[in-house]
Design an enzyme around this catalytic site. Sequence first.
Site, PDB file in Angstrom:
ATOM      1  N   TYR A  59       0.832  -1.201   0.000  1.00 50.38           N
ATOM      2  CA  TYR A  59       0.000   0.000   0.000  1.00 50.38           C
ATOM      3  C   TYR A  59       0.870   1.255   0.000  1.00 50.38           C
ATOM      4  O   TYR A  59       1.829   1.384   0.774  1.00 50.38           O
ATOM      5  CB  TYR A  59      -0.921   0.023   1.233  1.00 50.38           C
ATOM      6  CG  TYR A  59      -1.571   1.372   1.432  1.00 50.38           C
ATOM      7  CD1 TYR A  59      -2.554   1.823   0.555  1.00 50.38           C
ATOM      8  CD2 TYR A  59      -1.177   2.218   2.471  1.00 50.38           C
ATOM      9  CE1 TYR A  59      -3.145   3.061   0.699  1.00 50.38           C
ATOM     10  CE2 TYR A  59      -1.760   3.466   2.630  1.00 50.38           C
ATOM     11  CZ  TYR A  59      -2.739   3.874   1.744  1.00 50.38           C
ATOM     12  OH  TYR A  59      -3.304   5.111   1.895  1.00 50.38           O
ATOM     13  N   GLY A  66      -5.045   5.954   0.025  1.00 54.53           N
ATOM     14  CA  GLY A  66      -6.398   6.061   0.552  1.00 54.53           C
ATOM     15  C   GLY A  66      -7.382   5.253  -0.265  1.00 54.53           C
ATOM     16  O   GLY A  66      -7.186   4.053  -0.518  1.00 54.53           O
ATOM     17  N   ASN A 201       1.917  10.556   6.796  1.00 51.53           N
ATOM     18  CA  ASN A 201       0.790   9.797   7.325  1.00 51.53           C
ATOM     19  C   ASN A 201       0.980   9.536   8.818  1.00 51.53           C
ATOM     20  O   ASN A 201       1.058   8.395   9.265  1.00 51.53           O
ATOM     21  CB  ASN A 201       0.678   8.480   6.554  1.00 51.53           C
ATOM     22  CG  ASN A 201      -0.662   7.807   6.737  1.00 51.53           C
ATOM     23  OD1 ASN A 201      -1.615   8.443   7.155  1.00 51.53           O
ATOM     24  ND2 ASN A 201      -0.731   6.531   6.423  1.00 51.53           N
TER      25      ASN A 201
END
Length: 517
Positions: A59, A66, A201
């Site tokens: 990811y 997202g 993040n």
Amino acid sequence: MNKIATPIEFGAQRLSIEDILAIANGSGAQLSADPAFRRRVHAGSQFLDNLLAEHGEIYGVTTGYGDSCTVGIPQNLVAELPKHLYTYHGCGLGAFFDAYTGRAILAARLLSLAQGYSGVRWVLLEQLATLINQNLVPVIPEEGSVGASGDLTPLSYVAAVLAGERQIYKDGTPYPTSDAFAALNIAPLTLAPKEGLALMNGTAVMTGLACIAYSRAEYLVKLCARLTALASLATDGNSYHFDAKLFSVKPHPGQNEVAAWIHDDLLAGEAPREGLRLQDRYSIRCAPHVIGVLADALPMLRSFIENELNSANDNPIIDGEGEHVLHGGHFYGGHIAFAMDSLKNCVANLADLMDRQLALMVDTRYNHGLPSNLSGASGERRAINHGFKAVQIGASSWAAEALKLTMPASVFSRSTECHNQDKVSMGTIAARDALRVLQLTEQVVAAHALAAVQGVELRMAQGELKASQLSSGVGALITEVRAISAHLLEDRALDTDLRATIAAIQAQNFSVPGGKA
């Protein structure tokens, strides 16, 4: 910025709120030489490189971000993804955090990445340390974060500066990062595939703000206790309201400590002071119960803030040594949101308390013999002098605004980003609210300090209070306030005095129980 000789070491040990504030105040940063730390960092970045070479799906590395996590990134475009992440998040608005706050944010982000579970390279940690050590502080807008998925928008300005883009502060003014890097021969960093996500993040902005807010609130606990003693002296209050025996039957430790501080300040001298009344009004008598709530909350708030500081708070978590990619939600700032919502509530109550005490001191119905509005004028000139009348109005205004901001930000979660981020913390808004409440409260406290010192001096001038009845701490505070603001004999504009007093409060220069700091 005060340069501190000993740098703060990152990577080998748990750091504290005070360590982050030392960085904010000018201390340098150094990466630990501990072999286990270096091994953990290198293992994470190497593991990601190996996965990428094997075409593993990761990811934010081989996928979009997202809600776009289902979008696969072609191998030839993977290297460009981090730049796109910090570029499209360059939409922050509002005022800009100052350089002091920016340094706290840098320290908080470095500490999280130095846990060694974010998959970043050693060179990125070095570049963050370089920003701190060369005082290259990113210009970061205050608005745009919902506190999950992390402080994405404000932290994009940190990522961009590491890459030589956007602006840093130079002599307090925004300045092109590229020019600053060129002057110092610093090579802009090209972010590796996971590094944009690792930088942005996370909870570094809200946590850096929380460190600053905590320190200011901790100091206000002590200062408001001392000022309560001055207000009691000025209004000829009853010292027995703060007796140790009384408080022994309600054993909240912070509340008891606050009562003991006030008691000590009131019982220094020839004999215990007994006021004219059996019971003083609540804003004096119950001051330990108000201030003590914050005093008792501080250990919990410290735990929340420091656990967040010393955490890997991005996503995914990279366990290089165990070779795991762990997807979760550690970017969520719920603990900081709760801490800041709680802190601002307690601090606003201090504003209200100080305003109520000030209202007693200026009112001849309740100040027990002091002049109206604490005016120092005498004779016929009393008729045209108004002392602290307008200052009390101002203090009431600031207190009201502080109280208005106590609505918890964390309950205003908004679904964002195509309902991927459908429950968010609002931690950064809560932290910004807390800092605004602190500013307003410090303004009220400054007004109270000027009035309380005036009131004690007027009580002494009337012969009802002796210098020998003042504790050394009370005497020191009076001297410190008078170095900023002279006794008010004739009306004068007090805005300059108030601003100087606020600055002294924020610099923690006034004597408080247990020392200035």
